[in-house]
Design an enzyme around this catalytic site. Structure first.
Site, mmCIF file in Angstrom:
data_model
loop_
_atom_site.group_PDB
_atom_site.id
_atom_site.type_symbol
_atom_site.label_atom_id
_atom_site.label_comp_id
_atom_site.label_asym_id
_atom_site.label_seq_id
_atom_site.Cartn_x
_atom_site.Cartn_y
_atom_site.Cartn_z
ATOM 1 N N ASP A 13 -34.213 69.583 11.955
ATOM 2 C CA ASP A 13 -34.247 68.476 12.796
ATOM 3 C C ASP A 13 -34.563 67.147 12.034
ATOM 4 O O ASP A 13 -34.941 67.424 10.708
ATOM 5 C CB ASP A 13 -35.320 68.551 13.792
ATOM 6 C CG ASP A 13 -35.632 67.176 14.575
ATOM 7 O OD1 ASP A 13 -34.434 66.798 15.284
ATOM 8 O OD2 ASP A 13 -36.591 66.726 14.841
ATOM 9 N N ARG A 14 -34.335 66.078 12.069
ATOM 10 C CA ARG A 14 -34.351 64.952 11.597
ATOM 11 C C ARG A 14 -35.680 64.311 11.857
ATOM 12 O O ARG A 14 -36.706 64.556 10.785
ATOM 13 C CB ARG A 14 -33.509 64.006 11.855
ATOM 14 C CG ARG A 14 -33.396 62.776 10.440
ATOM 15 C CD ARG A 14 -32.381 61.691 10.856
ATOM 16 N NE ARG A 14 -33.066 60.898 11.731
ATOM 17 C CZ ARG A 14 -32.594 59.611 12.002
ATOM 18 N NH1 ARG A 14 -31.145 59.292 11.547
ATOM 19 N NH2 ARG A 14 -33.276 58.616 12.649
ATOM 20 N N ASP A 15 -35.974 63.528 12.642
ATOM 21 C CA ASP A 15 -37.256 62.712 12.965
ATOM 22 C C ASP A 15 -38.228 63.975 13.437
ATOM 23 O O ASP A 15 -38.146 64.376 14.348
ATOM 24 C CB ASP A 15 -36.766 61.640 14.205
ATOM 25 C CG ASP A 15 -35.928 60.665 14.066
ATOM 26 O OD1 ASP A 15 -35.606 60.457 12.720
ATOM 27 O OD2 ASP A 15 -35.041 60.880 14.511
ATOM 28 N N ASN A 62 -30.524 65.247 17.632
ATOM 29 C CA ASN A 62 -30.136 64.165 18.635
ATOM 30 C C ASN A 62 -30.342 62.637 18.458
ATOM 31 O O ASN A 62 -31.551 62.338 17.966
ATOM 32 C CB ASN A 62 -30.915 64.602 19.901
ATOM 33 C CG ASN A 62 -30.666 65.934 20.448
ATOM 34 O OD1 ASN A 62 -29.468 66.602 20.232
ATOM 35 N ND2 ASN A 62 -31.604 66.554 21.115
ATOM 36 N N GLN A 63 -29.504 61.825 18.705
ATOM 37 C CA GLN A 63 -29.626 60.486 18.496
ATOM 38 C C GLN A 63 -29.292 59.618 19.716
ATOM 39 O O GLN A 63 -28.278 58.990 19.963
ATOM 40 C CB GLN A 63 -28.896 59.770 17.192
ATOM 41 C CG GLN A 63 -29.607 60.352 16.013
ATOM 42 C CD GLN A 63 -31.154 59.883 15.761
ATOM 43 O OE1 GLN A 63 -31.473 58.995 16.167
ATOM 44 N NE2 GLN A 63 -31.729 61.049 15.219
ATOM 45 N N ASP A 132 -39.779 70.280 15.197
ATOM 46 C CA ASP A 132 -40.756 69.751 15.669
ATOM 47 C C ASP A 132 -40.818 69.662 17.025
ATOM 48 O O ASP A 132 -41.917 69.382 17.713
ATOM 49 C CB ASP A 132 -41.504 68.381 15.080
ATOM 50 C CG ASP A 132 -40.461 67.123 15.760
ATOM 51 O OD1 ASP A 132 -39.425 67.502 15.552
ATOM 52 O OD2 ASP A 132 -41.102 66.005 15.962
#
Length: 179
Positions: A13-15, A62-63, A132
Site C-alpha cells: 500500500d502507499r499511504d 486506492n486514491q 496498514d
C-alpha cells in the site's frame, strides 16, 4: 522470444505503509501535497533489501480523493514519482475510482494485484501484500497473496493477516525468511 519465468512480488500500500499518512481525528489520510510526503522509517533499507533479493516491488493504492475532487491525478502521479525516485519500485497500480459496483480494483477487491500479476508474470501465491489498512489485507487475501499488516493505531484488519508487524524492517525480515 523467451518467456520470463514467473516471479515473486511484494505489493505495498502507499499511504501509511511506504510514506506517512496524515492522521486527523484518529483517521489516516493521504498527504495533500507533494511537500507533505515523508517516507516511513526504514523504507529505503527495507525495499533495497527486497530488491537485492530479486523480488518485484509494486505499489497498489486506492486514491479515491481524485474521484471526489479533493486532489488532482497529477498530484497523485507526482507523489508516486517522488516515491519511485527514493525507492526501488518496479510498478504502480492506482485505483482512481470510488468504491462501488462499477469498480473492480478498489481494495479490498483484488483487481490491482490481479492486473499487475497478469502484466508482469507474477505468482500471487508466492507473493506478499503489505499494508496498514484492512482493505490491503482483504485485497491480498482475495488475490491469494501472503498478507502482512503494518500495525497502527487507526485500523484493525477485518480478516486475519498472515503476519502482524510493527515496521517495514520486520516485514522485510519475514519476507526474506520465506524466500
Amino acid at each position: 522470444m523467451t518467456a520470463t519465468a514467473p516471479r515473486r512480488a511484494v505489493f505495498f500500500d502507499r499511504d501509511g505503509t511506504l510514506n506517512q499518512a496524515v492522521i486527523r481525528d484518529g483517521h489516516p489520510y493521504p498527504p495533500a501535497a507533494l511537500a507533505d510526503m515523508i517516507l516511513m522509517p526504514g523504507a529505503v533499507d527495507a525495499l533495497q533489501r527486497l530488491k537485492a533479493a530479486g523480488l518485484f516491488l509494486a505499489v497498489a493504492t486506492n486514491q479515491p480523493d481524485v474521484a471526489k475532487g479533493l486532489t488532482s491525478r497529477a498530484t497523485v502521479e507526482a507523489m508516486n514519482r517522488w516515491l519511485a525516485d527514493r525507492l526501488p519500485i518496479d510498478h504502480f497500480e492506482v485505483c482512481w475510482c470510488l468504491e462501488g459496483p462499477d469498480c473492480k480494483c478498489y481494495k479490498p477487491l483484488p483487481g490491482m494485484l490481479l492486473d499487475a500479476a497478469a502484466r508482469h508474470n507474477i505468482r500471487l501465491d508466492q507473493s506478499f501484500m503489505v499494508g496498514d489498512r484492512w482493505r490491503d489485507i482483504g485485497a491480498g487475501k482475495a488475490a491469494g497473496c501472503h498478507t502482512i499488516w503494518l500495525r497502527n493505531d487507526y485500523d484493525v484488519p477485518r480478516e486475519r493477516p498472515d503476519r502482524i508487524v510493527c515496521s517495514l524492517a520486520e516485514a522485510t525480515d519475514i519476507i526474506l525468511q520465506q524466500s
